[in-house]
Design an enzyme around this catalytic site. Sequence first.
Site, PDB file in Angstrom:
ATOM      1  N   LYS A   1       0.895  -1.153   0.146  1.00 43.31           N
ATOM      2  CA  LYS A   1       0.098  -0.017  -0.041  1.00 43.31           C
ATOM      3  C   LYS A   1       0.839   1.109  -0.183  1.00 43.31           C
ATOM      4  O   LYS A   1       0.824   2.178  -0.770  1.00 43.31           O
ATOM      5  CB  LYS A   1      -1.053  -0.013   1.201  1.00 43.31           C
ATOM      6  CG  LYS A   1      -2.058  -1.114   1.071  1.00 43.31           C
ATOM      7  CD  LYS A   1      -2.658  -1.219   2.449  1.00 43.31           C
ATOM      8  CE  LYS A   1      -3.756  -2.280   2.179  1.00 43.31           C
ATOM      9  NZ  LYS A   1      -4.576  -2.842   3.484  1.00 43.31           N
TER      10      LYS A   1
ATOM     11  N   GLN B   1      -4.970  -1.768   9.512  1.00 45.22           N
ATOM     12  CA  GLN B   1      -4.812  -3.136   8.950  1.00 45.22           C
ATOM     13  C   GLN B   1      -5.409  -4.281   9.784  1.00 45.22           C
ATOM     14  O   GLN B   1      -4.974  -4.299  11.284  1.00 45.22           O
ATOM     15  CB  GLN B   1      -3.380  -3.558   8.702  1.00 45.22           C
ATOM     16  CG  GLN B   1      -3.224  -4.684   7.802  1.00 45.22           C
ATOM     17  CD  GLN B   1      -3.472  -4.433   6.338  1.00 45.22           C
ATOM     18  OE1 GLN B   1      -3.805  -3.583   5.711  1.00 45.22           O
ATOM     19  NE2 GLN B   1      -4.026  -5.678   5.839  1.00 45.22           N
TER      20      GLN B   1
ATOM     21  N   ASP C   1     -11.451   2.406   4.034  1.00 43.42           N
ATOM     22  CA  ASP C   1     -11.903   0.915   3.976  1.00 43.42           C
ATOM     23  C   ASP C   1     -13.335   0.509   3.870  1.00 43.42           C
ATOM     24  O   ASP C   1     -13.675  -0.438   3.306  1.00 43.42           O
ATOM     25  CB  ASP C   1     -11.390  -0.108   5.353  1.00 43.42           C
ATOM     26  CG  ASP C   1     -10.221  -0.636   5.293  1.00 43.42           C
ATOM     27  OD1 ASP C   1     -10.155  -1.094   4.120  1.00 43.42           O
ATOM     28  OD2 ASP C   1      -9.489  -1.032   6.238  1.00 43.42           O
TER      29      ASP C   1
HETATM   30  N1  GUN Z   1      -7.110  -7.235   5.689  1.00 43.12           N
HETATM   31  C1  GUN Z   1      -7.252  -7.901   4.662  1.00 43.12           C
HETATM   32  N2  GUN Z   1      -8.129  -7.359   4.020  1.00 43.12           N
HETATM   33  C2  GUN Z   1      -8.000  -5.939   4.410  1.00 43.12           C
HETATM   34  C3  GUN Z   1      -8.941  -4.896   4.015  1.00 43.12           C
HETATM   35  O1  GUN Z   1      -9.498  -4.831   3.066  1.00 43.12           O
HETATM   36  N3  GUN Z   1      -8.669  -3.682   4.818  1.00 43.12           N
HETATM   37  C4  GUN Z   1      -7.847  -3.881   6.062  1.00 43.12           C
HETATM   38  N4  GUN Z   1      -7.842  -2.877   6.914  1.00 43.12           N
HETATM   39  N5  GUN Z   1      -7.352  -4.956   6.281  1.00 43.12           N
HETATM   40  C5  GUN Z   1      -7.521  -6.068   5.717  1.00 43.12           C
END
Ligand code: GUN
Length: 324
Positions: free
Chosen positions: A90, A134, A159
Amino acid sequence: YTDAQGRQRTITANEARDKNKAAGQALGQSVVNKMAKPTLDDAGSTLDPSQLEEAKKQVLALKEQYNITPGLAVIIVGENPASKVYVNNKHRTCEEVGIYSEVISMPADTTKEQLIAKIDELNYRQEIHGILVQLPLPEAIAKEEADILNAIFPLKDVDGFHPVNVGKLMIGQDDGMIPCTPYGCLKMLQSAKINIDGAHAVIVGRSNIVGKPMGQLLLAQNATVTICHSHTHNLKEICRSADILVAAVGRPHFITADMIKPGATVIDVGINRIAPKKLVGDVDFDNAVEVAGAITPVPGGVGLLTIAMLMQNTINAAKLQLAK
Ligand code: GUN
């Protein structure tokens, strides 16, 4: 599949990837060939630059017109190795697109209060437009996940997990944040010009991150939506009636070729590690590719779009905050 002369042919996985890629290029769509990209490591760390061109343009326009650089803060708590890979991807993609990015690493013994205090600090920082915590959280605070995620201002919730954004998606208000993975799946279908209107879309998996929002997004596009899960009776028959099948169960090769209607579009959201260096999806790709009309590989499919959609959500968040 049917070739240009109308003959039925079966193909290998590699040929299928090439075919998907060619189809994507023929449509002039950069997204479709992501469906077919064969070899990318863990979380799809290399993103074809063309995928991000649109995001780059929007970032430049925001800079030129409003002197604003969209900013994303990603909080990672603890040492989950997969999470670290995702968060690095990211961060790297932000840099590539021109989005300001901060990664905030907190120790595994961080308390709910400490984490919420950090979120609140970011809520009030003007140069941060998007906040992402996360997941999964360390076990000690995993049960507090809802309280933690709800602490993020809905306008900064890139998100799309905050109840306000979940509600907006459900009632069709278009000023909310859409969860990145289902958003990416929808973009993929649209770019590939797969008909959604009136189609039977079957989603296997009912998670808040993928299954449920995917259902809402497809419903908003006039699909007839069925969401299946571990208690579903006649799973195979329901899957076989799908024009669009979305697999989001988190079980390796759970969807087998006999569960797919010939010609159906199959989107594989699964990322399952079956050996230290081997990731597979929820779909038995090598056999399913013989039956499906279009199919996304793992790795190299949905994962790429998910990050691209996070970039888009961060840009959208900056625009929404500008308008407030
Ligand atoms: N862990 C796995 N997929 C995601 C997601 O889409 N967002 C977040 N914040 N954590 C994740």
